[in-house]
Design a protein around this motif. Structure first.
Motif, PDB file in Angstrom:
ATOM      1  N   GLN A 142       0.804  -1.216   0.000  1.00 28.73           N
ATOM      2  CA  GLN A 142       0.000   0.000   0.000  1.00 28.73           C
ATOM      3  C   GLN A 142       0.844   1.276   0.000  1.00 28.73           C
ATOM      4  O   GLN A 142       0.300   2.373  -0.140  1.00 28.73           O
ATOM      5  CB  GLN A 142      -0.941   0.002   1.219  1.00 28.73           C
ATOM      6  CG  GLN A 142      -2.053  -1.021   1.108  1.00 28.73           C
ATOM      7  CD  GLN A 142      -2.882  -1.102   2.386  1.00 28.73           C
ATOM      8  OE1 GLN A 142      -2.362  -1.400   3.469  1.00 28.73           O
ATOM      9  NE2 GLN A 142      -4.164  -0.827   2.270  1.00 28.73           N
ATOM     10  N   THR A 143       2.161   1.131   0.133  1.00 30.13           N
ATOM     11  CA  THR A 143       3.033   2.315   0.154  1.00 30.13           C
ATOM     12  C   THR A 143       3.511   2.722  -1.235  1.00 30.13           C
ATOM     13  O   THR A 143       4.139   3.771  -1.369  1.00 30.13           O
ATOM     14  CB  THR A 143       4.271   2.056   1.037  1.00 30.13           C
ATOM     15  OG1 THR A 143       5.065   1.002   0.459  1.00 30.13           O
ATOM     16  CG2 THR A 143       3.861   1.663   2.451  1.00 30.13           C
ATOM     17  N   HIS A 193      -5.013  -0.344  -7.805  1.00 31.69           N
ATOM     18  CA  HIS A 193      -5.648  -1.375  -6.994  1.00 31.69           C
ATOM     19  C   HIS A 193      -6.211  -0.867  -5.672  1.00 31.69           C
ATOM     20  O   HIS A 193      -6.555  -1.681  -4.808  1.00 31.69           O
ATOM     21  CB  HIS A 193      -4.641  -2.495  -6.696  1.00 31.69           C
ATOM     22  CG  HIS A 193      -4.212  -3.244  -7.910  1.00 31.69           C
ATOM     23  ND1 HIS A 193      -2.934  -3.766  -8.051  1.00 31.69           N
ATOM     24  CD2 HIS A 193      -4.868  -3.555  -9.057  1.00 31.69           C
ATOM     25  CE1 HIS A 193      -2.831  -4.371  -9.222  1.00 31.69           C
ATOM     26  NE2 HIS A 193      -3.983  -4.246  -9.843  1.00 31.69           N
ATOM     27  N   GLU A 194      -6.315   0.427  -5.491  1.00 33.63           N
ATOM     28  CA  GLU A 194      -6.763   0.953  -4.202  1.00 33.63           C
ATOM     29  C   GLU A 194      -8.160   0.440  -3.875  1.00 33.63           C
ATOM     30  O   GLU A 194      -9.076   0.501  -4.698  1.00 33.63           O
ATOM     31  CB  GLU A 194      -6.758   2.477  -4.190  1.00 33.63           C
ATOM     32  CG  GLU A 194      -7.033   3.062  -2.810  1.00 33.63           C
ATOM     33  CD  GLU A 194      -6.707   4.540  -2.717  1.00 33.63           C
ATOM     34  OE1 GLU A 194      -6.572   5.041  -1.592  1.00 33.63           O
ATOM     35  OE2 GLU A 194      -6.581   5.174  -3.771  1.00 33.63           O
ATOM     36  N   GLY A 195      -8.296  -0.091  -2.665  1.00 32.48           N
ATOM     37  CA  GLY A 195      -9.583  -0.572  -2.196  1.00 32.48           C
ATOM     38  C   GLY A 195      -9.884  -2.020  -2.528  1.00 32.48           C
ATOM     39  O   GLY A 195     -10.964  -2.512  -2.193  1.00 32.48           O
ATOM     40  N   ALA A 230      -7.906  -9.772   0.062  1.00 35.28           N
ATOM     41  CA  ALA A 230      -8.163 -10.886  -0.851  1.00 35.28           C
ATOM     42  C   ALA A 230      -7.632 -10.572  -2.251  1.00 35.28           C
ATOM     43  O   ALA A 230      -7.046 -11.436  -2.915  1.00 35.28           O
ATOM     44  CB  ALA A 230      -9.655 -11.187  -0.909  1.00 35.28           C
ATOM     45  N   GLY A 231      -7.809  -9.338  -2.697  1.00 35.49           N
ATOM     46  CA  GLY A 231      -7.288  -8.941  -3.998  1.00 35.49           C
ATOM     47  C   GLY A 231      -5.774  -8.940  -4.014  1.00 35.49           C
ATOM     48  O   GLY A 231      -5.147  -9.345  -5.008  1.00 35.49           O
ATOM     49  N   SER A 279       5.934   5.884 -10.497  1.00 38.60           N
ATOM     50  CA  SER A 279       5.831   4.713 -11.366  1.00 38.60           C
ATOM     51  C   SER A 279       4.751   3.753 -10.890  1.00 38.60           C
ATOM     52  O   SER A 279       4.496   3.606  -9.696  1.00 38.60           O
ATOM     53  CB  SER A 279       7.178   3.980 -11.416  1.00 38.60           C
ATOM     54  OG  SER A 279       7.082   2.790 -12.154  1.00 38.60           O
ATOM     55  N   THR A 280       4.104   3.092 -11.861  1.00 38.03           N
ATOM     56  CA  THR A 280       3.167   2.006 -11.545  1.00 38.03           C
ATOM     57  C   THR A 280       3.597   0.702 -12.221  1.00 38.03           C
ATOM     58  O   THR A 280       2.891  -0.293 -12.155  1.00 38.03           O
ATOM     59  CB  THR A 280       1.747   2.353 -12.018  1.00 38.03           C
ATOM     60  OG1 THR A 280       1.751   2.553 -13.437  1.00 38.03           O
ATOM     61  CG2 THR A 280       1.234   3.596 -11.322  1.00 38.03           C
ATOM     62  N   ALA A 281       4.734   0.711 -12.884  1.00 35.90           N
ATOM     63  CA  ALA A 281       5.237  -0.478 -13.581  1.00 35.90           C
ATOM     64  C   ALA A 281       6.753  -0.414 -13.618  1.00 35.90           C
ATOM     65  O   ALA A 281       7.360   0.622 -13.327  1.00 35.90           O
ATOM     66  CB  ALA A 281       4.665  -0.560 -14.995  1.00 35.90           C
TER      67      ALA A 281
END
Length: 348
Positions: A65-66, A74-76, A80-81, A150-152
């Motif tokens: 989450q950091t 993917h927030e929220g 399980a996710g 970045s997200t990737a």
């Protein structure tokens, strides 16, 4: 080595190559599902063991989450996710560790028993070191996705990771061929084999370049654009091919140029394989193994080209992207088999 030892050792090496194909497939799934950044630490030894308590799951989820990927993609989605994407990446890393054991343990046993030459044992130990280095390259790639903006992962590091995996795969596969079919002389007609070997070498070089271009296509997500074939937004060459300056930057960062280059190189590879088949199947005296290898190559390149077009037209579903990436390695292996069959004859 005795013939029995050759069959045993080559079978073990072929198993390693099969496991590498599985590793490439799993890597494709982790990339396409955005799972690669779910494990925030690198534990080469203790990473064999997955989280065994709820508290450990919560700790790992808190780490995830950091990073920006969680907040932007993917927030929220909850614990399980997170577990869903975590398992994909954990399996990828576990498979790599398992391959290390499958390589090292039999290598030590075969060496102690004197079942292989010292030169072969040293070569295979070097492959083990390269495999360990590949794990470090993988972490180097993953770490680039933890940056604040970045997200990737960075495309260059993704290509480096993929290229290193394919290099290791090719080295082990060529060694397996050489153990199974030791070189005992030239092919029956060396003069006839020479132009076929040259054509196959050119095709192999083009394929390797195409795979690298495919890595940049994956890393920049260029495959999600221009999902038509053969035209791109109604043009053979996209209108914004040269939109970046300096010009060479388009080859690595301009999505339109990256996808076009991959298409072009794939087509050139297919044409070069067709030329190889034309020369090879008309040549006399190559031997049954070489001719069968050429026919197999023709089928393999046709399947891979069709997979590439299918993946593009379907807008890169996970299954198609993973199969296309994996079959690129299968095609590379087939090309290596052709080259090997043109330089050696099996011992009877």
């Amino acid at each position: 080595m005795t013939p029995a030892h050759r069959r045993l050792i080559s079978g073990w090496l072929f198993l390693l190559c099969f496991m590498l194909l599985g590793m490439i497939a799993i890597g494709g799934v982790t990339r396409l599902t955005g799972s690669g950044l779910s494990i925030m630490d690198w534990q080469p030894v203790s990473g064999f063991i997955p989280p065994l308590s709820h508290a450990e799951w919560e700790r790992l989820f808190a780490l995830y989450q950091t990073i920006p990927q969680y907040h932007l993609q993917h927030e929220g989605f909850g614990l399980a996710g997170f577990q869903k994407i975590f398992w994909a990446e954990w399996i990828h890393r576990f498979w790599g560790r398992l391959m290390g054991l499958v390589l090292l343990v039999p290598l030590v046993w075969f060496t102690i028993k004197g079942m292989m030459t010292r030169a072969l044992a040293l070569r295979l130990f070097a492959f083990f070191i390269l495999g360990a280095l590949q794990g470090a390259i993988g972490w180097f790639m993953v770490a680039s996705g933890f940056r604040p903006d970045s997200t990737a992962v960075e495309p260059v590091r993704l290509v480096l990771h993929l290229s290193a995996a394919l290099l290791l795969y090719a080295a082990i596969l060529w060694t397996a061929f050489s153990v199974r079919w030791p070189r005992t002389g030239a092919v029956p007609d060396a003069a006839a084999a020479r132009p076929v070997r040259l054509a196959a070498g050119v095709a192999t070089a083009l394929l390797c370049t195409t795979i690298v271009a495919g890595g940049f296509t994956a890393g920049t997500h260029a495959g999600f654009l221009f999902n038509t074939f053969p035209l791109m937004d109604g043009h053979l060459i996209p209108t914004d091919y040269a939109s970046l300056s300096p010009f060479w930057l388009n080859w690595f960062a301009n999505k339109a140029a990256v996808q076009f280059d991959h298409r072009l190189l794939a087509t050139l590879t297919a044409l070069s394989v067709a030329a190889t088949l034309l020369v090879g199947l008309r040549a006399q005296g190559l031997g049954a193994r070489a001719r069968n290898a050429l026919v197999l190559l023709g089928w393999a390149v046709g399947i891979q080209y069709a997979l590439g077009v299918t993946t593009l037209l379907l807008v890169v579903p996970v299954w198609a992207g993973a199969v296309h990436q994996t079959f690129a390695a299968v095609l590379l292996g087939t090309m290596l088999y052709v080259l090997h069959s043109l330089r050696s004859t099996p011992t009877r």
